[in-house]
Design a protein around this motif. Sequence first.
Motif, PDB file in Angstrom:
ATOM      1  N   ILE A  52       0.831  -1.214   0.000  1.00 25.29           N
ATOM      2  CA  ILE A  52       0.000   0.000   0.000  1.00 25.29           C
ATOM      3  C   ILE A  52       0.862   1.259   0.000  1.00 25.29           C
ATOM      4  CG2 ILE A  52      -1.688   1.328   1.331  1.00 25.29           C
ATOM      5  CD1 ILE A  52      -2.822  -1.365   2.313  1.00 25.29           C
ATOM      6  N   TRP A  53       1.883   1.291   0.860  1.00 24.65           N
ATOM      7  CA  TRP A  53       2.733   2.476   0.951  1.00 24.65           C
ATOM      8  C   TRP A  53       3.540   2.688  -0.326  1.00 24.65           C
ATOM      9  CZ3 TRP A  53       2.256   6.415   4.033  1.00 24.65           C
ATOM     10  CH2 TRP A  53       1.649   6.250   5.277  1.00 24.65           C
ATOM     11  N   THR A  54       4.107   1.621  -0.841  1.00 23.17           N
ATOM     12  CA  THR A  54       4.881   1.762  -2.082  1.00 23.17           C
ATOM     13  C   THR A  54       3.987   2.132  -3.258  1.00 23.17           C
ATOM     14  OG1 THR A  54       4.729  -0.654  -2.386  1.00 23.17           O
ATOM     15  CG2 THR A  54       6.747   0.224  -1.382  1.00 23.17           C
ATOM     16  N   SER A  55       2.754   1.640  -3.273  1.00 20.89           N
ATOM     17  CA  SER A  55       1.821   2.021  -4.340  1.00 20.89           C
ATOM     18  C   SER A  55       1.513   3.512  -4.282  1.00 20.89           C
ATOM     19  CB  SER A  55       0.523   1.213  -4.228  1.00 20.89           C
ATOM     20  OG  SER A  55       0.749  -0.151  -4.460  1.00 20.89           O
ATOM     21  N   THR A  56       1.401   4.048  -3.055  1.00 22.36           N
ATOM     22  CA  THR A  56       1.178   5.486  -2.909  1.00 22.36           C
ATOM     23  C   THR A  56       2.345   6.282  -3.461  1.00 22.36           C
ATOM     24  OG1 THR A  56      -0.121   5.074  -0.905  1.00 22.36           O
ATOM     25  CG2 THR A  56       0.691   7.321  -1.260  1.00 22.36           C
ATOM     26  N   ILE A  57       3.569   5.848  -3.129  1.00 18.96           N
ATOM     27  CA  ILE A  57       4.765   6.540  -3.620  1.00 18.96           C
ATOM     28  C   ILE A  57       4.853   6.441  -5.139  1.00 18.96           C
ATOM     29  CG2 ILE A  57       7.294   6.546  -3.579  1.00 18.96           C
ATOM     30  CD1 ILE A  57       7.115   5.506  -0.704  1.00 18.96           C
ATOM     31  N   VAL A  58       4.588   5.255  -5.668  1.00 17.37           N
ATOM     32  CA  VAL A  58       4.652   5.052  -7.118  1.00 17.37           C
ATOM     33  C   VAL A  58       3.620   5.910  -7.838  1.00 17.37           C
ATOM     34  CG1 VAL A  58       4.170   3.361  -8.926  1.00 17.37           C
ATOM     35  CG2 VAL A  58       5.669   2.757  -7.035  1.00 17.37           C
ATOM     36  N   THR A  59       2.423   6.008  -7.285  1.00 12.00           N
ATOM     37  CA  THR A  59       1.368   6.806  -7.902  1.00 12.00           C
ATOM     38  C   THR A  59       1.739   8.288  -7.929  1.00 12.00           C
ATOM     39  OG1 THR A  59      -0.301   5.226  -7.147  1.00 12.00           O
ATOM     40  CG2 THR A  59      -1.072   7.411  -7.805  1.00 12.00           C
ATOM     41  N   VAL A  60       2.294   8.780  -6.832  1.00 14.41           N
ATOM     42  CA  VAL A  60       2.715  10.181  -6.770  1.00 14.41           C
ATOM     43  C   VAL A  60       3.834  10.435  -7.780  1.00 14.41           C
ATOM     44  CG1 VAL A  60       3.801  11.931  -5.319  1.00 14.41           C
ATOM     45  CG2 VAL A  60       1.989  10.467  -4.377  1.00 14.41           C
TER      46      VAL A  60
ATOM     47  N   SER B 234      14.874  11.761 -14.095  1.00 15.91           N
ATOM     48  CA  SER B 234      14.366  10.873 -15.141  1.00 15.91           C
ATOM     49  C   SER B 234      13.890   9.543 -14.563  1.00 15.91           C
ATOM     50  CB  SER B 234      15.450  10.624 -16.194  1.00 15.91           C
ATOM     51  OG  SER B 234      15.846  11.820 -16.823  1.00 15.91           O
ATOM     52  N   VAL B 235      14.642   8.989 -13.608  1.00 18.99           N
ATOM     53  CA  VAL B 235      14.283   7.695 -13.026  1.00 18.99           C
ATOM     54  C   VAL B 235      12.995   7.808 -12.224  1.00 18.99           C
ATOM     55  CG1 VAL B 235      14.964   5.957 -11.337  1.00 18.99           C
ATOM     56  CG2 VAL B 235      16.619   6.776 -13.004  1.00 18.99           C
ATOM     57  N   LEU B 236      12.875   8.849 -11.407  1.00 24.26           N
ATOM     58  CA  LEU B 236      11.678   9.018 -10.588  1.00 24.26           C
ATOM     59  C   LEU B 236      10.429   9.171 -11.439  1.00 24.26           C
ATOM     60  CD1 LEU B 236      13.029  11.397  -7.791  1.00 24.26           C
ATOM     61  CD2 LEU B 236      12.357   8.998  -7.552  1.00 24.26           C
ATOM     62  N   ALA B 237      10.591   9.732 -12.637  1.00 22.91           N
ATOM     63  CA  ALA B 237       9.432   9.943 -13.501  1.00 22.91           C
ATOM     64  C   ALA B 237       9.122   8.739 -14.382  1.00 22.91           C
ATOM     65  CB  ALA B 237       9.681  11.162 -14.391  1.00 22.91           C
ATOM     66  N   SER B 238      10.031   7.769 -14.469  1.00 25.40           N
ATOM     67  CA  SER B 238       9.837   6.686 -15.427  1.00 25.40           C
ATOM     68  C   SER B 238       9.685   5.306 -14.793  1.00 25.40           C
ATOM     69  CB  SER B 238      11.018   6.642 -16.408  1.00 25.40           C
ATOM     70  OG  SER B 238      12.226   6.379 -15.729  1.00 25.40           O
ATOM     71  N   PHE B 239      10.033   5.152 -13.509  1.00 24.58           N
ATOM     72  CA  PHE B 239      10.022   3.808 -12.935  1.00 24.58           C
ATOM     73  C   PHE B 239       8.637   3.367 -12.471  1.00 24.58           C
ATOM     74  CE2 PHE B 239       9.693   5.841  -8.911  1.00 24.58           C
ATOM     75  CZ  PHE B 239       9.330   4.870  -7.983  1.00 24.58           C
ATOM     76  N   ALA B 240       7.709   4.317 -12.311  1.00 25.13           N
ATOM     77  CA  ALA B 240       6.408   3.986 -11.732  1.00 25.13           C
ATOM     78  C   ALA B 240       5.628   3.003 -12.614  1.00 25.13           C
ATOM     79  CB  ALA B 240       5.600   5.267 -11.524  1.00 25.13           C
ATOM     80  N   ALA B 241       5.485   3.316 -13.895  1.00 25.47           N
ATOM     81  CA  ALA B 241       4.711   2.444 -14.783  1.00 25.47           C
ATOM     82  C   ALA B 241       5.353   1.071 -14.900  1.00 25.47           C
ATOM     83  CB  ALA B 241       4.586   3.099 -16.159  1.00 25.47           C
ATOM     84  N   LEU B 242       6.678   1.039 -14.944  1.00 30.59           N
ATOM     85  CA  LEU B 242       7.382  -0.238 -15.059  1.00 30.59           C
ATOM     86  C   LEU B 242       7.207  -1.082 -13.799  1.00 30.59           C
ATOM     87  CD1 LEU B 242       9.221  -2.027 -16.739  1.00 30.59           C
ATOM     88  CD2 LEU B 242      11.185  -0.794 -15.801  1.00 30.59           C
TER      89      LEU B 242
END
Length: 359
Positions: free
Chosen positions: A163-171, A230-238
């Motif tokens: 849940i917490w990591t999903s929140t971070i990834v979504t942001v 660049s990494v923070l903006a691109s790793f979420a979808a992956l």
Amino acid sequence: MNSYILKRLLLIIPTLLGIMTINFFIVQIAPGGPVEQAIAQYQGIEGGNSTRMASGINSEIKSTNRESTYRGAQGVDPEYIAALEKLYGFDKPIVERYFSMLWRYAKFDFGDSFYRNQKVTQLIIDKMPVSISLGLWTTLLAYLISIPLGIKKATSHGSRFDIWTSTIVTVAYAVPAFIIAIMLIVLFAGGSYYDWFPLRGLVSDNFDSLSLWGQIKDYFWHLALPISASVLASFAALTMLTKNSFLDEIHKQYVITARAKGCSKNRILYGHIFRNAMLLVLAGLPAALIGIFFTGSMLIEVIFSLDGLGLLSFESVINRDYPVIFASLYIFTLVGLVLKLISDVTYTLIDPRITFEGR
């Protein structure tokens, strides 16, 4: 497998030809070409990059009311316009220009830039270090972070960690890369808090005088903030793609059978699930690499004053620098097609059951 690779390599030729043909004729018939921009600069309508027209045109400028096919050419001497057409190669029919471009590009001869007084090949080579640095390290770090994180989220689905990591990834997914870049500058590049990292350039001015270890540190010191953005903006979808791929495989019958046979958790996860789930993740590698390697890094290049291929392509489109536009398109397309082939071949390395011999 060799016959499949040969067929794919041969298919690159008509694919590349089709893409170049469509874009060539679309760009050629679009208004606002280099001749019109040169006329506008001559009349003082707009400023911008210097062109080669000053050194290539010595004809006397006279006022005339003769009609012209170019916008804004009223009142400009037809001889001046004819000199501009000859300078930019527009004195030849469009079909002749098209076949001339194909013949030169087959030999990787991209000609000279309209606005930079430099060969396009050398111009691209000069910009390559920045784009290679951003694309390579961003893609590598994004996959190194996203795949383990996605696997952990899949095996811990529904837990507090998930849940917490999903929140971070979504942001991270919701915030654009350039906003993250500006935040990093404000925080760590002398904006309002800390002055830990440099704000511009790929290396320092004294880079050549540093030792090998000093050059390595200086190189990554300059890349720390651009790559982080660049990494923070691109790793979420992956990350979410990896998680969903593993979740989909975990509930399949072969996994239940492996558990019933007493296989260990790691054996099931990495011996059975991994190679099936990773196929979908690898399918997006070429597009991700091309996007980050070229166009995706444009705003990052602008914000951190990095002169790379993304910025070059954008400026060439704005300035109607046709040689740079078509050379960039040619190279990007060729690299993308080759990477797609490499991605398909990688499937067989991950899962030997996959074969392309029957196709």
